[in-house]
Write a protein that holds these residues in place. Structure first.
Motif, PDB file in Angstrom:
ATOM      1  N   LYS A  12      26.569  40.049  13.408  1.00 52.39           N
ATOM      2  CA  LYS A  12      25.468  40.936  13.739  1.00 52.39           C
ATOM      3  C   LYS A  12      25.855  42.361  13.339  1.00 52.39           C
ATOM      4  N   GLY A  13      24.881  43.153  12.949  1.00 54.47           N
ATOM      5  CA  GLY A  13      25.137  44.550  12.640  1.00 54.47           C
ATOM      6  C   GLY A  13      25.837  44.754  11.306  1.00 54.47           C
ATOM      7  N   SER A  14      26.256  46.002  11.060  1.00 49.77           N
ATOM      8  CA  SER A  14      26.809  46.400   9.758  1.00 49.77           C
ATOM      9  C   SER A  14      28.289  46.754   9.797  1.00 49.77           C
ATOM     10  N   LEU A  15      28.930  46.651  10.960  1.00 47.83           N
ATOM     11  CA  LEU A  15      30.348  46.994  11.067  1.00 47.83           C
ATOM     12  C   LEU A  15      31.197  45.875  10.450  1.00 47.83           C
ATOM     13  N   GLU A  16      31.970  46.208   9.395  1.00 44.92           N
ATOM     14  CA  GLU A  16      32.751  45.199   8.680  1.00 44.92           C
ATOM     15  C   GLU A  16      34.223  45.591   8.553  1.00 44.92           C
ATOM     16  N   SER A  17      34.623  46.718   9.101  1.00 47.40           N
ATOM     17  CA  SER A  17      35.928  47.291   8.748  1.00 47.40           C
ATOM     18  C   SER A  17      37.028  47.102   9.786  1.00 47.40           C
ATOM     19  N   ILE A  18      36.720  46.572  10.963  1.00 46.85           N
ATOM     20  CA  ILE A  18      37.716  46.493  12.035  1.00 46.85           C
ATOM     21  C   ILE A  18      38.805  45.474  11.705  1.00 46.85           C
ATOM     22  N   GLN A  19      40.074  45.896  11.877  1.00 51.35           N
ATOM     23  CA  GLN A  19      41.217  45.013  11.694  1.00 51.35           C
ATOM     24  C   GLN A  19      42.085  44.921  12.949  1.00 51.35           C
ATOM     25  N   ASP A  20      42.292  46.051  13.605  1.00 52.08           N
ATOM     26  CA  ASP A  20      43.150  46.093  14.796  1.00 52.08           C
ATOM     27  C   ASP A  20      42.307  46.464  16.010  1.00 52.08           C
ATOM     28  N   ILE A  21      42.493  45.713  17.089  1.00 46.80           N
ATOM     29  CA  ILE A  21      41.709  45.944  18.304  1.00 46.80           C
ATOM     30  C   ILE A  21      42.649  46.210  19.474  1.00 46.80           C
ATOM     31  N   TYR A  22      42.389  47.287  20.170  1.00 44.83           N
ATOM     32  CA  TYR A  22      43.163  47.665  21.357  1.00 44.83           C
ATOM     33  C   TYR A  22      42.202  47.633  22.547  1.00 44.83           C
ATOM     34  N   VAL A  23      42.575  46.897  23.593  1.00 40.26           N
ATOM     35  CA  VAL A  23      41.685  46.706  24.733  1.00 40.26           C
ATOM     36  C   VAL A  23      42.325  47.278  25.987  1.00 40.26           C
ATOM     37  N   VAL A  24      41.639  48.198  26.631  1.00 40.08           N
ATOM     38  CA  VAL A  24      42.104  48.763  27.903  1.00 40.08           C
ATOM     39  C   VAL A  24      41.614  47.828  29.013  1.00 40.08           C
ATOM     40  N   VAL A  25      42.548  47.336  29.817  1.00 42.06           N
ATOM     41  CA  VAL A  25      42.222  46.314  30.814  1.00 42.06           C
ATOM     42  C   VAL A  25      42.823  46.664  32.177  1.00 42.06           C
ATOM     43  N   SER A  26      42.304  45.996  33.202  1.00 42.33           N
ATOM     44  CA  SER A  26      42.826  46.146  34.562  1.00 42.33           C
ATOM     45  C   SER A  26      42.578  44.846  35.310  1.00 42.33           C
ATOM     46  N   GLY A  27      42.909  44.838  36.593  1.00 41.39           N
ATOM     47  CA  GLY A  27      42.648  43.667  37.417  1.00 41.39           C
ATOM     48  C   GLY A  27      41.175  43.392  37.613  1.00 41.39           C
ATOM     49  N   ARG A  28      40.329  44.344  37.269  1.00 39.37           N
ATOM     50  CA  ARG A  28      38.879  44.170  37.363  1.00 39.37           C
ATOM     51  C   ARG A  28      38.300  43.547  36.090  1.00 39.37           C
ATOM     52  N   THR A  29      39.089  43.478  35.054  1.00 38.66           N
ATOM     53  CA  THR A  29      38.639  42.869  33.796  1.00 38.66           C
ATOM     54  C   THR A  29      38.643  41.359  33.965  1.00 38.66           C
ATOM     55  N   ALA A  30      37.476  40.745  33.931  1.00 38.86           N
ATOM     56  CA  ALA A  30      37.402  39.330  34.306  1.00 38.86           C
ATOM     57  C   ALA A  30      36.285  38.616  33.563  1.00 38.86           C
ATOM     58  N   SER A  31      36.370  37.280  33.598  1.00 46.43           N
ATOM     59  CA  SER A  31      35.284  36.396  33.196  1.00 46.43           C
ATOM     60  C   SER A  31      34.861  36.637  31.747  1.00 46.43           C
ATOM     61  N   ALA A  32      33.622  37.082  31.523  1.00 51.39           N
ATOM     62  CA  ALA A  32      33.116  37.252  30.165  1.00 51.39           C
ATOM     63  C   ALA A  32      33.916  38.294  29.387  1.00 51.39           C
ATOM     64  N   SER A  33      34.497  39.278  30.076  1.00 56.38           N
ATOM     65  CA  SER A  33      35.357  40.255  29.401  1.00 56.38           C
ATOM     66  C   SER A  33      36.608  39.584  28.853  1.00 56.38           C
ATOM     67  N   GLU A  34      37.203  38.703  29.659  1.00 52.74           N
ATOM     68  CA  GLU A  34      38.378  37.974  29.208  1.00 52.74           C
ATOM     69  C   GLU A  34      38.018  37.006  28.087  1.00 52.74           C
ATOM     70  N   LEU A  35      36.830  36.417  28.169  1.00 53.01           N
ATOM     71  CA  LEU A  35      36.372  35.536  27.098  1.00 53.01           C
ATOM     72  C   LEU A  35      36.288  36.313  25.787  1.00 53.01           C
ATOM     73  N   LEU A  36      35.748  37.528  25.820  1.00 50.53           N
ATOM     74  CA  LEU A  36      35.645  38.355  24.620  1.00 50.53           C
ATOM     75  C   LEU A  36      37.024  38.616  24.023  1.00 50.53           C
ATOM     76  N   ILE A  37      37.975  38.979  24.867  1.00 44.22           N
ATOM     77  CA  ILE A  37      39.339  39.218  24.384  1.00 44.22           C
ATOM     78  C   ILE A  37      39.919  37.955  23.773  1.00 44.22           C
ATOM     79  N   SER A  38      39.782  36.852  24.485  1.00 49.57           N
ATOM     80  CA  SER A  38      40.355  35.576  24.045  1.00 49.57           C
ATOM     81  C   SER A  38      39.810  35.140  22.694  1.00 49.57           C
ATOM     82  N   CYS A  39      38.494  35.261  22.490  1.00 55.66           N
ATOM     83  CA  CYS A  39      37.913  34.752  21.249  1.00 55.66           C
ATOM     84  C   CYS A  39      38.221  35.646  20.054  1.00 55.66           C
TER      85      CYS A  39
END
Length: 432
Positions: A282-309
């Motif tokens: 979806k969309g026009s963004l094609e350039s991302i290679q490295d992803i850094y995710v700021v997380v905490s104990g509140r990061t859960a469920s669908a957020s973790e799914l996004l990271i995992s996939c």
């Protein structure tokens, strides 16, 4: 003679009556339900009793067929729900205590503790029961915060970095246009690095998290596996006969016709193939290679799914504190006047990885500030992440999951090694 306005049409009332009768059938027939195990002809519960006793029976009988770890549950005559909870202080406490006991049978061999162990006494980590009937077959995670908290482009030395803070995943229709806008704006600068700030994101709608993954992923990932849902063998093999008493409802809460009759949850496709989701850019963004995710104990469920996939395809690093740990999902079953959510499927990424029951550990640990100014380069987590991107902070090297380091027209090749660091509403589909 009574007349009915547009809101209370005769057809609408008849539909509600049909659903009610099916629900009553589910409640009353559980006492006669036979198990789909090695002894399918065994009568497993009494045919007489009180309303509370029948509900206790039903909670256990549903678990025997749809609980993710149903293989370790004892038989009815051993568990004896009626006797076990006869002295509970209240009806609902009896049901919740029963659910807790059911959830503690399966032990995680890595920790020696139950998968559903919780920081709260007598409360499962995932499964739960609540008073009130759920009107659909899908349920999302809790959505408390605003969806998009901050976004900006950061230039650090010669690097272009997109920063996006997402506080929740609400229904996609409510946020799609805004998500499209901020990702398309980021695409103009062709950032190689993406900082996703999910520190306060407790989840929400899987459909929305999936859409964000498709906004991040390049077109070359189209038709590659994003994630899959693995149900227990009883469900996969179509032997969860107890679900015949639960009507299948569409996304609008309406019943659906199936083979000339009203569809039930027993008609759902629970195979892993039927519950595998793939990338669809979806969309026009094609350039991302490295992803850094700021997380905490509140990061859960669908957020973790996004990271995992994202982990099998990108160089993903986590900054902050360990996440909550919820690689499972569920769907509601209605028993008498209660909605019961039993952990029913495992969420796996393209490498079949789902082992974050105890949370995903950060690559770089940072103590979360109490009142962060999101998007401020001096905010502790963002400051540390920028230093990490610039090479000013070193962390333990690990085998990269990225397939995007060398961009070409060739098909991507997955790295075989597993990254060691490492809802949700469920969208049930009928078998066809």
């Amino acid at each position: 003679m009574k007349t009915y306005n547009n809101r209370h049409t005769l057809s609408g009332i008849l539909m509600k009556l049909v659903i009610y009768l099916i629900m009553v059938s589910a409640y009353s027939s559980c006492k006669k339900e036979r198990q789909s195990d090695n002894n399918e002809d065994e009568i497993v519960s009494p045919t007489t009793g009180t309303r509370t006793q029948f509900t206790l029976d039903s909670v256990f009988l549903y678990a025997k067929q749809i609980y993710l770890w149903n293989d370790v549950l004892p038989d009815y005559s051993t568990f004896r729900p009626r006797e076990r909870y006869a002295n509970s202080q209240s009806e609902i406490s009896a049901f919740r205590n029963e659910l807790f006991d059911i959830s503690q049978f399966k032990v995680n061999q890595a920790t020696g503790k139950p998968f559903e162990i919780s920081n709260y006494s007598n409360v499962p980590k995932y499964s739960y029961l609540q008073l009130g009937r759920n009107g659909s077959s899908a349920r999302a995670g809790i959505v408390n915060d605003a969806a998009i908290l901050a976004n900006r482009i950061i230039r650090s030395e010669d690097k272009v970095i997109a920063y996006i803070a997402l506080g929740s995943f609400p229904q996609l229709n409510n946020i799609k246009s805004k998500l499209d806008q901020i990702f398309d704006e980021a695409a103009i600068d062709k950032p190689k690095y993406l900082i996703l700030d999910l520190r306060s994101n407790g989840g929400g709608y899987v459909e929305t998290a999936e859409y964000v993954a498709n906004l991040i992923a390049p077109s070359l990932l189209n038709r590659r596996t994003m994630f899959s849902e693995e149900f227990n063998p009883t469900l996969q093999n179509g032997k969860a006969t107890i679900l015949r008493h639960q009507p299948y409802l569409d996304e609008k809460g309406k019943t659906v016709m199936y083979n000339g009759r009203m569809a039930t949850l027993a008609d759902v496709d629970y195979t892993e193939v039927g519950n595998t989701y793939k990338f669809n850019k979806k969309g026009s963004l094609e350039s991302i290679q490295d992803i850094y995710v700021v997380v905490s104990g509140r990061t859960a469920s669908a957020s973790e799914l996004l990271i995992s996939c994202l982990k099998p395809y990108f160089n993903v690093k986590l900054i902050g504190e360990k996440t909550y740990g919820k690689p499972v999902g569920f769907f509601a079953v209605n028993i008498d006047q209660y909605s019961v959510y039993l952990s029913s499927f495992l969420i796996k990424n393209a490498r079949s990885w789902s082992d974050y029951f105890n949370g995903m550990k950060p690559n770089l640990s940072i103590i979360m500030p109490s009142n962060p100014i999101l998007g401020d380069p001096e905010e502790p987590c963002l400051k540390a992440t920028l230093a990490l991107i610039d090479g000013k902070i070193q962390i333990q090297p690990e085998k990269s999951g990225s397939i995007l380091k060398q961009r070409s027209n060739a098909a991507p090749i997955l790295v075989n090694s597993m990254d060691s660091i490492g809802m949700i509403e469920n969208r049930l589909k009928l078998r066809y």
